[in-house]
Design a protein around this motif. Structure first.
Motif, mmCIF file in Angstrom:
data_model
loop_
_atom_site.group_PDB
_atom_site.id
_atom_site.type_symbol
_atom_site.label_atom_id
_atom_site.label_comp_id
_atom_site.label_asym_id
_atom_site.label_seq_id
_atom_site.Cartn_x
_atom_site.Cartn_y
_atom_site.Cartn_z
ATOM 1 N N LEU A 126 63.768 0.151 58.293
ATOM 2 C CA LEU A 126 62.628 -0.624 58.800
ATOM 3 C C LEU A 126 61.286 -0.014 58.382
ATOM 4 O O LEU A 126 60.244 -0.347 58.947
ATOM 5 C CB LEU A 126 62.709 -0.731 60.333
ATOM 6 N N ASN A 127 61.321 0.885 57.390
ATOM 7 C CA ASN A 127 60.094 1.494 56.842
ATOM 8 C C ASN A 127 59.262 2.236 57.892
ATOM 9 O O ASN A 127 58.023 2.144 57.907
ATOM 10 C CB ASN A 127 59.191 0.432 56.176
ATOM 11 N N ALA A 128 59.933 2.970 58.770
ATOM 12 C CA ALA A 128 59.220 3.671 59.851
ATOM 13 C C ALA A 128 58.340 4.793 59.299
ATOM 14 O O ALA A 128 58.618 5.377 58.245
ATOM 15 C CB ALA A 128 60.221 4.252 60.836
ATOM 16 N N ARG A 129 57.268 5.066 60.051
ATOM 17 C CA ARG A 129 56.418 6.232 59.784
ATOM 18 C C ARG A 129 56.472 7.118 61.011
ATOM 19 O O ARG A 129 56.703 6.618 62.114
ATOM 20 C CB ARG A 129 54.966 5.787 59.555
ATOM 21 N N ILE A 130 56.232 8.404 60.802
ATOM 22 C CA ILE A 130 56.261 9.294 61.961
ATOM 23 C C ILE A 130 54.962 10.100 62.036
ATOM 24 O O ILE A 130 54.309 10.336 61.024
ATOM 25 C CB ILE A 130 57.485 10.246 61.953
ATOM 26 N N HIS A 131 54.642 10.519 63.254
ATOM 27 C CA HIS A 131 53.437 11.316 63.482
ATOM 28 C C HIS A 131 53.858 12.702 63.953
ATOM 29 O O HIS A 131 54.439 12.850 65.032
ATOM 30 C CB HIS A 131 52.568 10.620 64.545
ATOM 31 N N LEU A 132 53.588 13.699 63.120
ATOM 32 C CA LEU A 132 53.876 15.087 63.478
ATOM 33 C C LEU A 132 52.557 15.749 63.845
ATOM 34 O O LEU A 132 51.524 15.459 63.228
ATOM 35 C CB LEU A 132 54.501 15.819 62.287
ATOM 36 N N TYR A 133 52.590 16.642 64.830
ATOM 37 C CA TYR A 133 51.327 17.249 65.276
ATOM 38 C C TYR A 133 50.627 17.976 64.132
ATOM 39 O O TYR A 133 49.452 17.769 63.874
ATOM 40 C CB TYR A 133 51.556 18.210 66.450
ATOM 41 N N ASN A 134 51.353 18.831 63.414
ATOM 42 C CA ASN A 134 50.703 19.650 62.387
ATOM 43 C C ASN A 134 50.617 18.933 61.038
ATOM 44 O O ASN A 134 49.573 18.940 60.401
ATOM 45 C CB ASN A 134 51.460 20.973 62.230
ATOM 46 N N ALA A 135 51.684 18.297 60.626
ATOM 47 C CA ALA A 135 51.707 17.685 59.282
ATOM 48 C C ALA A 135 51.066 16.304 59.256
ATOM 49 O O ALA A 135 50.817 15.760 58.181
ATOM 50 C CB ALA A 135 53.138 17.624 58.774
ATOM 51 N N GLY A 136 50.808 15.712 60.414
ATOM 52 C CA GLY A 136 50.153 14.393 60.463
ATOM 53 C C GLY A 136 51.131 13.247 60.255
ATOM 54 O O GLY A 136 52.334 13.395 60.453
ATOM 55 N N TRP A 137 50.587 12.105 59.825
ATOM 56 C CA TRP A 137 51.414 10.903 59.623
ATOM 57 C C TRP A 137 52.108 10.961 58.269
ATOM 58 O O TRP A 137 51.512 11.374 57.282
ATOM 59 C CB TRP A 137 50.538 9.647 59.650
ATOM 60 N N MET A 138 53.340 10.518 58.227
ATOM 61 C CA MET A 138 54.046 10.391 56.944
ATOM 62 C C MET A 138 55.175 9.371 57.073
ATOM 63 O O MET A 138 55.587 9.018 58.185
ATOM 64 C CB MET A 138 54.599 11.732 56.470
ATOM 65 N N LYS A 139 55.631 8.911 55.911
ATOM 66 C CA LYS A 139 56.770 7.994 55.928
ATOM 67 C C LYS A 139 58.017 8.778 56.348
ATOM 68 O O LYS A 139 58.189 9.929 55.897
ATOM 69 C CB LYS A 139 57.018 7.444 54.528
ATOM 70 N N LEU A 140 58.878 8.144 57.130
ATOM 71 C CA LEU A 140 60.131 8.819 57.506
ATOM 72 C C LEU A 140 60.923 9.174 56.246
ATOM 73 O O LEU A 140 61.579 10.216 56.181
ATOM 74 C CB LEU A 140 60.939 7.910 58.451
ATOM 75 N N SER A 141 60.840 8.304 55.236
ATOM 76 C CA SER A 141 61.584 8.563 53.989
ATOM 77 C C SER A 141 61.082 9.846 53.307
ATOM 78 O O SER A 141 61.854 10.510 52.616
ATOM 79 C CB SER A 141 61.488 7.365 53.043
ATOM 80 N N ASP A 142 59.813 10.198 53.496
ATOM 81 C CA ASP A 142 59.315 11.465 52.929
ATOM 82 C C ASP A 142 59.735 12.646 53.815
ATOM 83 O O ASP A 142 60.098 13.705 53.324
ATOM 84 C CB ASP A 142 57.778 11.444 52.814
ATOM 85 N N PHE A 143 59.693 12.414 55.134
ATOM 86 C CA PHE A 143 60.061 13.491 56.069
ATOM 87 C C PHE A 143 61.504 13.967 55.833
ATOM 88 O O PHE A 143 61.776 15.164 55.849
ATOM 89 C CB PHE A 143 59.893 12.992 57.511
ATOM 90 N N ILE A 144 62.419 13.019 55.612
ATOM 91 C CA ILE A 144 63.832 13.438 55.487
ATOM 92 C C ILE A 144 64.088 14.249 54.216
ATOM 93 O O ILE A 144 65.096 14.917 54.100
ATOM 94 C CB ILE A 144 64.826 12.247 55.567
ATOM 95 N N LYS A 145 63.136 14.207 53.284
ATOM 96 C CA LYS A 145 63.312 14.994 52.048
ATOM 97 C C LYS A 145 62.735 16.403 52.208
ATOM 98 O O LYS A 145 62.957 17.266 51.379
ATOM 99 C CB LYS A 145 62.587 14.302 50.886
ATOM 100 N N MET A 146 61.948 16.609 53.273
ATOM 101 C CA MET A 146 61.293 17.908 53.451
ATOM 102 C C MET A 146 62.287 18.967 53.907
ATOM 103 O O MET A 146 63.153 18.675 54.731
ATOM 104 C CB MET A 146 60.221 17.811 54.552
ATOM 105 N N GLU A 147 62.114 20.160 53.375
ATOM 106 C CA GLU A 147 62.961 21.243 53.858
ATOM 107 C C GLU A 147 62.318 21.804 55.121
ATOM 108 O O GLU A 147 61.124 22.113 55.122
ATOM 109 C CB GLU A 147 63.058 22.323 52.800
ATOM 110 N N LYS A 148 63.112 21.899 56.203
ATOM 111 C CA LYS A 148 62.528 22.413 57.444
ATOM 112 C C LYS A 148 62.866 23.888 57.598
ATOM 113 O O LYS A 148 64.028 24.280 57.549
ATOM 114 C CB LYS A 148 63.075 21.632 58.646
ATOM 115 N N THR A 149 61.849 24.704 57.771
ATOM 116 C CA THR A 149 62.090 26.128 57.994
ATOM 117 C C THR A 149 61.396 26.504 59.300
ATOM 118 O O THR A 149 60.602 25.728 59.841
ATOM 119 C CB THR A 149 61.475 26.970 56.858
#
Ligand code: FAD
Length: 275
Positions: A126-149
């Protein structure tokens, strides 16, 4: 069961993030349903209850879902229940039990992005976007590609779904009710753009970009059976499945073709009857 040295309910998201950043042992708490299954020894547990993130807001443009909204709240919301053929509700109502869905939060489900997730594939479609406190707004599709450390840990505040004229279908298979899916697949059609997302492969959900593009280009040219056959072959080539106790790689590959046929047929039927 996990243990906490301290429990804290901050009054602002800034304060919550500061505590999170102080130690790699500090953790944001959602409904604690998944955390309870671990034996982690944590520093400070950061409870977000004072931050008013437990609301669903809907206007004529977007559905906005606070991180502390529970899966049950999503399931029971009237507008969401009908949006995109009830896609969100249908994917959630099969998860585990009502008791679990009353506690588990949407924010944790999206941020943790578990491989077995039923929620992430639906939000991706559904082309969702997410709001993270530090990283700001981004597409969920970009978030899932990020490496989380530990270094880039963040706090998810809200999820936003654009309201569009969309037709969609969630299709999955579980061995028994309450178990994780062997595989799930979502098809969405927004105008003439199709999105195919495959989850529980058993790896994390992924968008089948080539298959989605193929269907978007050929859906009104090829007969349905040819479209499904060629798209199914492309899907197996594009989306890597694996084996675990729930199913082998080969079984999942065959299943992905079957789920694609079922979901595409439903999306076509719905969009044709709407026209
Ligand atoms: C037995 C069982 C069966 C399940 N079956 C399914 C299923 O079939 N399909 C499915 O989709 N899901 C399933 N789930 C997962 C469930 O839907 C939730 O995703 C999961 O419980 C996490 O939600 P929670 O609120 O309990 O998170 P918690 O356990 O509180 O937290 C999980 C993680 O998320 C982090 N976190 C929490 N909130 C935030 C935030 N706002 N920002 C950043 N990080 C955060 C925590 O620090 C932690 O690392 C299952 C869970 C269980 C326990």
């Amino acid at each position: 069961m996990f243990t906490l040295r301290e429990f804290y309910q901050p009054d602002s998201i800034k304060e919550a993030y500061e505590i999170l950043s102080k130690s790699k042992r500090n953790m944001v708490l959602g409904g604690c349903i998944f955390l309870k299954m671990s034996n982690k020894k944590m520093g400070t547990g950061i409870d977000l209850s004072n931050l008013h993130l437990d609301n669903i807001k809907i206007n004529d443009r977007v559905i906005s879902i606070g991180a502390s909204v529970t899966l049950s709240q999503l399931e029971e919301n009237g507008f969401i229940g009908n949006y995109a053929n009830g896609l969100i509700k249908k994917s959630i109502e099969t998860i585990a039990s009502k008791q679990l869905r009353n506690m588990a939060t949407v924010g944790a489900s999206v941020y943790a992005n578990y491989g077995f997730s039923d929620i992430v594939p639906v939000f991706l479609a559904l082309n969702a976007r997410i709001h993270l406190y530090n990283a700001g707004w981004m597409k969920l599709s970009d978030f899932i590609k990020m490496e989380k450390t530990v270094k880039n840990r963040d706090i998810l505040i809200e999820i936003e779904i654009p309201i569009e004229e969309s037709f969609a279908c969630y299709s999955s298979l579980r061995t028994t009710a309450g178990d994780f899916c062997i595989l799930n697949l979502v098809v969405s059609r927004i105008k003439d753009d199709f999105n195919i997302v495959v989850g529980a492969r058993p790896k994390k959900a992924t968008i089948a970009i080539k298959t989605s593009e193929f269907i978007s280009e050929k859906f009104d040219i090829l007969p349905f059976d040819n479209l499904v056959k060629e798209a199914g072959d492309l899907l197996v080539e594009e989306v890597e499945c694996g084996s675990n106790i729930r199913g082998s790689k080969e079984y999942r590959e065959q299943l992905s073709k079957g789920l694609l046929r079922k979901a595409l047929q439903e999306v076509f039927d719905e969009s044709i009857s709407y026209d």
